[in-house]
Design an enzyme around this catalytic site. Structure first.
Site, PDB file in Angstrom:
ATOM      1  N   ASP A 161     -13.196  -9.118  -1.402  1.00 36.77           N
ATOM      2  CA  ASP A 161     -12.208  -9.943  -0.728  1.00 36.77           C
ATOM      3  C   ASP A 161     -10.938  -9.713  -1.534  1.00 36.77           C
ATOM      4  OD1 ASP A 161     -10.408 -12.026  -0.139  1.00 36.77           O
ATOM      5  OD2 ASP A 161     -12.039 -13.209   0.690  1.00 36.77           O
ATOM      6  N   HIS A 162     -10.012  -8.935  -0.998  1.00 33.39           N
ATOM      7  CA  HIS A 162      -8.927  -8.456  -1.867  1.00 33.39           C
ATOM      8  C   HIS A 162      -8.033  -9.588  -2.373  1.00 33.39           C
ATOM      9  CE1 HIS A 162      -6.385  -8.471   1.780  1.00 33.39           C
ATOM     10  NE2 HIS A 162      -5.350  -8.439   0.983  1.00 33.39           N
TER      11      HIS A 162
ATOM     12  N   LYS B 187      -5.816 -10.436  -6.370  1.00 34.38           N
ATOM     13  CA  LYS B 187      -4.388 -10.723  -6.561  1.00 34.38           C
ATOM     14  C   LYS B 187      -4.225 -11.501  -7.871  1.00 34.38           C
ATOM     15  CE  LYS B 187      -3.294 -10.954  -1.609  1.00 34.38           C
ATOM     16  NZ  LYS B 187      -2.309  -9.916  -1.325  1.00 34.38           N
TER      17      LYS B 187
ATOM     18  N   GLU C  37       2.041 -14.683   8.017  1.00 33.51           N
ATOM     19  CA  GLU C  37       2.432 -13.272   8.071  1.00 33.51           C
ATOM     20  C   GLU C  37       3.483 -13.102   9.151  1.00 33.51           C
ATOM     21  OE1 GLU C  37      -0.900 -10.319   7.248  1.00 33.51           O
ATOM     22  OE2 GLU C  37      -1.826 -11.778   8.563  1.00 33.51           O
TER      23      GLU C  37
ATOM     24  N   ASP D 287     -10.788 -13.264  10.618  1.00 29.93           N
ATOM     25  CA  ASP D 287     -10.022 -12.291   9.842  1.00 29.93           C
ATOM     26  C   ASP D 287      -9.479 -12.890   8.542  1.00 29.93           C
ATOM     27  OD1 ASP D 287      -8.734  -9.711   9.567  1.00 29.93           O
ATOM     28  OD2 ASP D 287      -6.835 -10.720   9.995  1.00 29.93           O
TER      29      ASP D 287
ATOM     30  N   HIS E 279     -10.358 -14.988   3.095  1.00 34.74           N
ATOM     31  CA  HIS E 279      -9.273 -15.229   2.141  1.00 34.74           C
ATOM     32  C   HIS E 279      -8.958 -16.723   1.954  1.00 34.74           C
ATOM     33  CE1 HIS E 279      -9.012 -11.016   2.675  1.00 34.74           C
ATOM     34  NE2 HIS E 279      -8.155 -11.000   3.667  1.00 34.74           N
TER      35      HIS E 279
HETATM   36  C1  BG6 Z   1      -6.605  -8.523   5.736  1.00 32.64           C
HETATM   37  C2  BG6 Z   1      -6.563  -8.881   7.187  1.00 32.64           C
HETATM   38  O1  BG6 Z   1      -7.854  -8.819   5.178  1.00 32.64           O
HETATM   39  O2  BG6 Z   1      -5.602  -9.257   5.046  1.00 32.64           O
HETATM   40  C3  BG6 Z   1      -5.201  -8.601   7.777  1.00 32.64           C
HETATM   41  O3  BG6 Z   1      -7.548  -8.134   7.891  1.00 32.64           O
HETATM   42  C4  BG6 Z   1      -4.122  -9.288   6.965  1.00 32.64           C
HETATM   43  O4  BG6 Z   1      -5.130  -8.999   9.132  1.00 32.64           O
HETATM   44  C5  BG6 Z   1      -4.282  -8.976   5.485  1.00 32.64           C
HETATM   45  O5  BG6 Z   1      -2.862  -8.818   7.423  1.00 32.64           O
HETATM   46  C6  BG6 Z   1      -3.345  -9.793   4.653  1.00 32.64           C
HETATM   47  O6  BG6 Z   1      -3.389  -9.328   3.324  1.00 32.64           O
HETATM   48  P1  BG6 Z   1      -2.155  -9.470   2.376  1.00 32.64           P
HETATM   49  O7  BG6 Z   1      -2.622  -8.932   1.068  1.00 32.64           O
HETATM   50  O8  BG6 Z   1      -1.033  -8.667   2.990  1.00 32.64           O
HETATM   51  O9  BG6 Z   1      -1.825 -10.924   2.345  1.00 32.64           O
END
Ligand code: BG6
Length: 562
Positions: free
Chosen positions: A249-250, A254, A288, A307, A312
């Site tokens: 989960d990226h 962060k 976003e 998503d 997240h």
């Molecule tokens: C991704 C989603 O996991 O995270 C995207 O699939 C989203 O839809 C993105 O835009 C947002 O990541 P970040 O790092 O730009 O906040």
């Protein structure tokens, strides 16, 4: 031996140490005493005394051993935008050992040289470090390519041969990382392909592998709903042990998300007020300004809830709400996160979902002064799509610390700007000494900015200079950029390094994934009903549908403008 995922194996009677190696948790300086090991629900057993642990130095060696990383789906967007630039930055920054190699796998008919040329373009466009001929040549030596379909057994025999050659030529000694950067429908075919051709091996949670370690990295979405997530967990568990699996989960990579833990647990001043006695509400926003950006094929069947919220936003909630773990290590941290997720009371039943969850969908509008189409006019989106591009919801964390404190979460595409923040609004002072109700001071707010302008701000009240006792809110700010003078690494850089080092702390454990889906599933069920609420329209460039304002107003509160 069956692996004790839920009930740990007991040490033999009379022994007070457990002679096994922990490939992840043992990295930290403090290892638990054997008496604590009984309470570890997963695979966190480590040698009890680091000082006398003869294996300690080999654990540290593990951290930087040469390995081959196989990237499935290497021709895709994720590889060029994130993985290759991050690997290059790591290689140039030198935490990567000499001999570290990358094998790309995809259906494209590329030679090794063509593959390297494509990756050079990607790295030049996306890395933090400037690409010079020398740094590129050093990195490119470790890159090679295997062409093939993921369902074809020959792909895996070619891969196996390539990996053996790399072991000999570059000293990777059987250490492997399989990275699934593909669409989720390929996850199981790839896992079965690896297993059948004996390229991968299920390695016990507790034992030192005799010939090289193997890890697998899985991108989100991990499942489409609770049932499919459970099935994927089960099928993966047949091929890899939990210790080998790294679910990304990226957001956890962060810096600023990790900084929430530092803020909470490396300071004494905040923790005493971090509870129901002082906190009025918590708002977690991930806004976003972009739309679906050519990903409608995936997004239209996912929607904002799957998503962003399932992964997240719930991860952000866990780091804000969790109890202090005993130490910063894989299972200690994740045990606490799971406890929070299990304390989240989702809107119970259909009526609560209808009341406390608001789906939205953007129509045409203006973002940053530019006209943009509505969601249903985007390429590959059905003209009558009911997919939500926005969702706002209220959750409750029903435990001793948070009883009665609402957690408001919202996320959406095509909102006025990109901003992710967590805001903790504190309760008002119990008694006013400065005059009438019209002078009532605003509540104090601690806001943690995840992106952009990473930092932390505290809003509190101060006296306006001059005669009288006029009170006005002021801000005290900490900015990551100016305090440390340099940008932190990209989330993928941090996470890839952790996989290579074998540290699972920032990855989602299987019980965490399951708990996340359990929160989201009742909402998905209502969204799928024929008379589902919404999605309520909002113009692109606005802060979401009016219905979201009406929802929070039910609690006499309003959304913050981040
Ligand atoms: C991704 C989603 O996991 O995270 C995207 O699939 C989203 O839809 C993105 O835009 C947002 O990541 P970040 O790092 O730009 O906040």
């Amino acid at each position: 031996m069956t692996e004790p995922h839920d009930a740990p194996m007991a040490p033999s009677p009379g022994s007070d140490t457990v002679r096994t190696i922990d490939l992840g948790d043992g990295i930290g300086p403090t290892l638990p005493h054997a008496s604590e090991l009984w309470s570890q629900p997963f695979d966190a057993w480590t040698h009890a005394d680091a000082a006398v642990n003869p294996l300690r130095s080999s654990q540290l060696d593990h951290a930087v051993q040469p390995a081959a990383m196989v990237i499935f789906g290497v021709s895709g967007d994720l590889t060029s935008r994130k993985l290759m630039p991050a690997l290059f930055d790591l290689a140039v920054g030198q935490p990567l050992p000499e001999g570290f190699s990358v094998v790309g796998v995809s259906h494209r008919d590329w030679s090794d040289d063509e593959f390297r040329a494509k990756m050079r373009e990607a790295v030049t466009a996306g890395s933090r470090t400037p690409v010079t001929e020398e740094t590129w040549q050093g990195f490119a030596k470790g890159l090679s390519y295997v062409q093939g379909d993921f369902g074809d057994p020959l792909t895996y025999s070619r891969l196996s041969e390539r990996l053996r050659a790399i072991d000999t030529e570059r000293g990777t000694k059987g250490n492997r990382i399989f990275y699934l950067a593909t669409s989720p429908n390929f996850f199981l075919p790839i896992i079965h392909g690896l297993e059948t051709a004996s390229v991968s091996e299920r390695q016990a949670n507790y034992l030192e592998p005799s010939e090289g370690w193997q890890r697998i990295v899985v991108e989100k979405p991990f499942g489409h709903d609770l049932e499919s997530a459970r099935q994927l967990i089960q099928e993966m568990a047949d091929a890899f042990s939990e210790r080998q699996i790294y679910r990304i989960d990226h957001y956890l990579g962060k810096e600023t998300v990790q900084n929430i833990l530092a803020f909470r647990f490396a300071n004494i001043i905040f923790e005493p007020i971090w509870n129901r006695n002082y906190v009025d509400n918590v708002q977690i926003t991930a806004a976003e300004s972009i739309g679906v950006e050519g990903r409608a094929g995936y997004y239209d069947s996912a929607g904002a809830l799957r998503d962003m919220v399932q992964s997240h936003l719930l991860q952000l909630l866990t780091v804000v709400a969790m109890e202090p773990p005993a130490r910063y290590s894989g299972n200690a941290v994740r045990d606490e996160k799971v406890k929070v997720l299990r304390s989240v009371v989702p809107p119970l039943g259909e009526q609560e979902v209808r009341r406390w969850v608001v789906p939205g969908q953007y129509g045409p509008g203006f973002v940053g002064g530019t006209a943009v189409p509505g969601y249903r006019d985007e390429a590959s989106v059905a003209p009558d799509s009911k997919t939500e591009t926005y969702v706002a919801l209220r959750l409750k964390v029903e435990n001793w610390r948070w009883n009665g404190v609402p957690f408001f979460l919202r996320t959406g595409k095509r909102l006025p700007r990109r901003v992710t923040e967590v805001a903790i609004t504190l309760k008002r002072v119990p008694h006013l000494i400065f005059g009438g109700a019209e002078l009532e001071p605003s509540p104090d707010v601690i806001s943690m900015r995840i992106q952009p302008d990473e930092g932390i701000a505290i809003r509190f009240n101060a006296k306006v200079p001059g005669a009288g006792t006029l009170i006005r809110p002021v801000r005290m700010e900490f900015s990551y950029g100016s305090a440390f003078g340099e940008a932190g690494p990209d989330a993928y850089e941090r996470l890839l390094l952790d996989v290579i080092r074998g540290d699972p702390t920032l990855f989602t454990r299987r019980d965490e994934v399951e708990a996340e889906w359990s929160i989201v599933q009742p909402i998905l069920d209502v969204f799928a009903a024929p008379d589902a609420p919404g999605p309520f329209a909002y113009p692109a460039g606005s802060w979401g549908p009016e219905e979201a304002n009406a929802m929070i107003a039910l609690t006499d509160r309003t959304w913050r403008r981040p």
